[in-house]
Design a protein around this motif. Structure first.
Motif, short mmCIF file in Angstrom:
data_model
loop_
_atom_site.label_atom_id
_atom_site.label_comp_id
_atom_site.label_asym_id
_atom_site.label_seq_id
_atom_site.Cartn_x
_atom_site.Cartn_y
_atom_site.Cartn_z
N GLY A 300 1.13 -2.46 1.50
CA GLY A 300 1.25 -1.71 2.73
C GLY A 300 0.40 -2.24 3.86
O GLY A 300 0.19 -1.56 4.87
N THR A 301 -0.11 -3.45 3.71
CA THR A 301 -0.94 -4.06 4.76
C THR A 301 -0.07 -4.49 5.92
O THR A 301 0.87 -5.27 5.75
N ALA A 302 -0.36 -4.00 7.10
CA ALA A 302 0.40 -4.37 8.29
C ALA A 302 -0.05 -5.74 8.79
O ALA A 302 -1.23 -6.11 8.66
N LEU A 337 -3.75 -9.10 19.40
CA LEU A 337 -3.44 -9.35 17.99
C LEU A 337 -4.69 -9.24 17.13
O LEU A 337 -4.77 -9.83 16.06
N SER A 338 -5.66 -8.47 17.60
CA SER A 338 -6.96 -8.47 16.95
C SER A 338 -7.10 -7.42 15.85
O SER A 338 -8.10 -7.39 15.15
N ASP A 339 -6.10 -6.55 15.68
CA ASP A 339 -6.26 -5.43 14.76
C ASP A 339 -5.69 -5.66 13.37
O ASP A 339 -5.72 -4.76 12.53
N ALA A 340 -5.13 -6.86 13.10
CA ALA A 340 -4.51 -7.11 11.80
C ALA A 340 -4.33 -8.62 11.61
O ALA A 340 -4.40 -9.39 12.57
N PRO A 341 -4.10 -9.05 10.38
CA PRO A 341 -3.81 -10.48 10.15
C PRO A 341 -2.61 -10.94 10.97
O PRO A 341 -1.67 -10.17 11.20
N LEU A 383 13.06 -13.68 -2.44
CA LEU A 383 12.16 -12.60 -2.05
C LEU A 383 12.58 -11.94 -0.75
O LEU A 383 12.01 -10.91 -0.36
N TYR A 384 13.56 -12.52 -0.08
CA TYR A 384 13.96 -12.05 1.26
C TYR A 384 14.29 -10.56 1.30
O TYR A 384 13.77 -9.82 2.15
N PRO A 385 15.13 -10.03 0.39
CA PRO A 385 15.49 -8.61 0.49
C PRO A 385 14.28 -7.69 0.38
O PRO A 385 14.15 -6.72 1.15
N GLU A 386 13.38 -7.98 -0.57
CA GLU A 386 12.22 -7.10 -0.73
C GLU A 386 11.27 -7.22 0.45
O GLU A 386 10.68 -6.22 0.89
N LEU A 387 11.10 -8.43 0.97
CA LEU A 387 10.25 -8.59 2.16
C LEU A 387 10.82 -7.80 3.33
O LEU A 387 10.08 -7.15 4.08
N MET A 388 12.12 -7.87 3.52
CA MET A 388 12.76 -7.14 4.60
C MET A 388 12.52 -5.64 4.47
O MET A 388 12.32 -4.93 5.46
N ALA A 389 12.52 -5.16 3.23
CA ALA A 389 12.40 -3.72 3.01
C ALA A 389 10.96 -3.22 3.10
O ALA A 389 10.72 -2.09 3.54
N LYS A 390 9.98 -4.06 2.71
CA LYS A 390 8.62 -3.56 2.56
C LYS A 390 7.62 -4.05 3.59
O LYS A 390 6.55 -3.45 3.73
N LEU A 391 7.94 -5.12 4.31
CA LEU A 391 6.95 -5.67 5.23
C LEU A 391 6.70 -4.73 6.40
O LEU A 391 7.64 -4.27 7.05
#
Length: 403
Positions: A300-302, A337-341, A383-391
């Motif tokens: 859940g890291t943004a 862009l300082s609040d997250a990776p 990994l594309y579908p899961e990345l799309m869903a969870k990122l």
């Protein structure tokens, strides 16, 4: 010109070979002697990619008796539109091994050796020594200079090819001429490699799928001419092909006095040049693989996802995030862009890697990354579908949404 392989030429063809090569045998310029020369020939293909696949197909079909294929890469789905020996179902397999299997099924009368490794300074001299002709099917300047130098030092002709977008080049280097001298080589044409920023490969700049087929066939034709002794090889001539206008241009060149391969006072030692078309690496300029990005997504890291390509590229395909072209990013200061990776991306990961190195130094941060493999790797990954869903993207980065 003498035929390659004359010293060990077979004395006959098998009945099956006579049937397979019957159309060659009907041609007086080739006939039985030319076909026997092809059977005796040993050709090394460096790279089983866009150029290597068509060249290998036609050399195998023509009856070149021994083919070597050296390539360390595995097949990706994005290869298939131009690398015609492969199928989408071959994803993850070694290119050299799959190419060998397909070519052996095409022609069971020839011998094929697959080398699942990179052509490098450790194996270059030995590989070149074991073959009559070398064909360059690589897409980077480091390999091209090494192949050229190994062929010149080993006294072997080199069939050169290069492609980018809609344009291709073909030439024959270091061929033995009627006067006993060798023709000009790659260093006579290009004394030094270009700077990294001016040296994109096909993954970065793209290529029309049919173009390597055209150029690879030109390369196969040059090799067959060298083997059989027919026609005039492209020695001291560079053939340039434009697929958009279906036109060719020929540039003549000759031996350059400053070529270090000909310096009698300083013997040339085989060396590997720095990788000109790869991005520099440095502390703070780190690659982030898709698996690592997925780990962040699962936690859940943004992140800030930043597209550093130009506007026209983003219009064609995008995986979302905020759009800040590389030139603008370097002057941004990083405040928003300082609040997250921050994860930068481009088409193949080269420009974003350069950007990660540059802005991490400027901003004094260690949480700036380049998406390894860029969009090409992202869209082609399982990994594309899961990345799309969870990122999860930070608010100013927008939604992750293909456009």
């Amino acid at each position: 010109m003498s035929r390659a392989g004359d010293q060990q030429q077979p004395v006959s063809l098998e009945p099956g070979e006579v049937r397979l090569y019957s159309r060659h045998l009907l041609m007086p310029a080739i006939g039985i002697q030319g076909q026997l020369a092809l059977k005796a020939a040993r050709v090394l293909m460096v790279g089983a990619g866009g150029l290597g696949c068509p060249a290998l197909l036609y050399l195998a079909a023509a009856g070149v008796g021994r083919l070597g294929i050296i390539d360390a890469d595995r097949i990706e789905v994005s290869n298939v539109h131009r690398q015609v020996l492969f199928r989408t179902t071959d994803k993850g397999e070694n290119k050299a091994d799959v190419a060998k299997a397909r070519l052996q099924a095409l022609n069971p009368y020839i011998h094929i050796q697959a080398y699942v490794e990179r052509f490098n300074i450790e194996n270059a001299a030995a590989l070149v020594a074991d073959y009559d002709i070398v064909i360059d099917g690589t897409d980077n300047f480091t390999a091209k200079y090494l192949i050229n130098d190994a062929c010149c030092l080993g006294g072997k002709p080199l069939v050169y090819g290069a492609i980018i977008q809609f344009e291709g080049q073909v030439a024959v280097f270091n061929a033995l001429q009627a006067d006993g001298q060798r023709s000009a080589n790659y260093r006579d044409l290009y004394a030094e490699p270009p700077e990294a920023a001016l040296a994109p490969n096909c993954a970065e700049a793209g290529v029309l799928g049919v173009l390597p087929g055209i150029i690879g066939c030109f390369q196969a034709n040059e090799a067959i001419k060298l083997i059989t002794g027919i026609g005039q090889p492209l020695s001291n001539r560079l053939l340039m092909y434009d697929a958009l206008s279906a036109s060719t241009q020929e540039i003549r060149y000759s031996a350059a006095p400053g070529n270090p391969l000909r310096d009698p006072l300083q013997p040339f030692a085989l060396q590997e040049l720095p990788v000109a078309c790869a991005a520099p690496t440095s502390e703070g300029g780190l690659n982030m693989g898709l698996g690592q990005l997925l780990e962040l997504a699962r936690k859940g890291t943004a992140v800030h996802l930043v597209d550093v390509r130009e506007a026209h590229e983003r219009e064609q395909v995008s995986i979302g995030g905020v759009h800040i072209p590389l030139a603008q990013l370097e002057h941004l200061g990083g405040r928003c862009l300082s609040d997250a990776p921050v994860v930068l991306y481009c088409q193949s990961g080269l420009r974003s890697q350069r950007g990660a190195v540059q802005v991490s130094r400027q901003w004094g941060r260690s949480d700036i990354f380049s998406l390894q493999g860029g969009i090409s790797a992202f869209l082609g990954s399982d990994l594309y579908p899961e990345l799309m869903a969870k990122l999860t993207l930070c608010q100013c980065s927008g939604l992750l949404r293909p456009q």
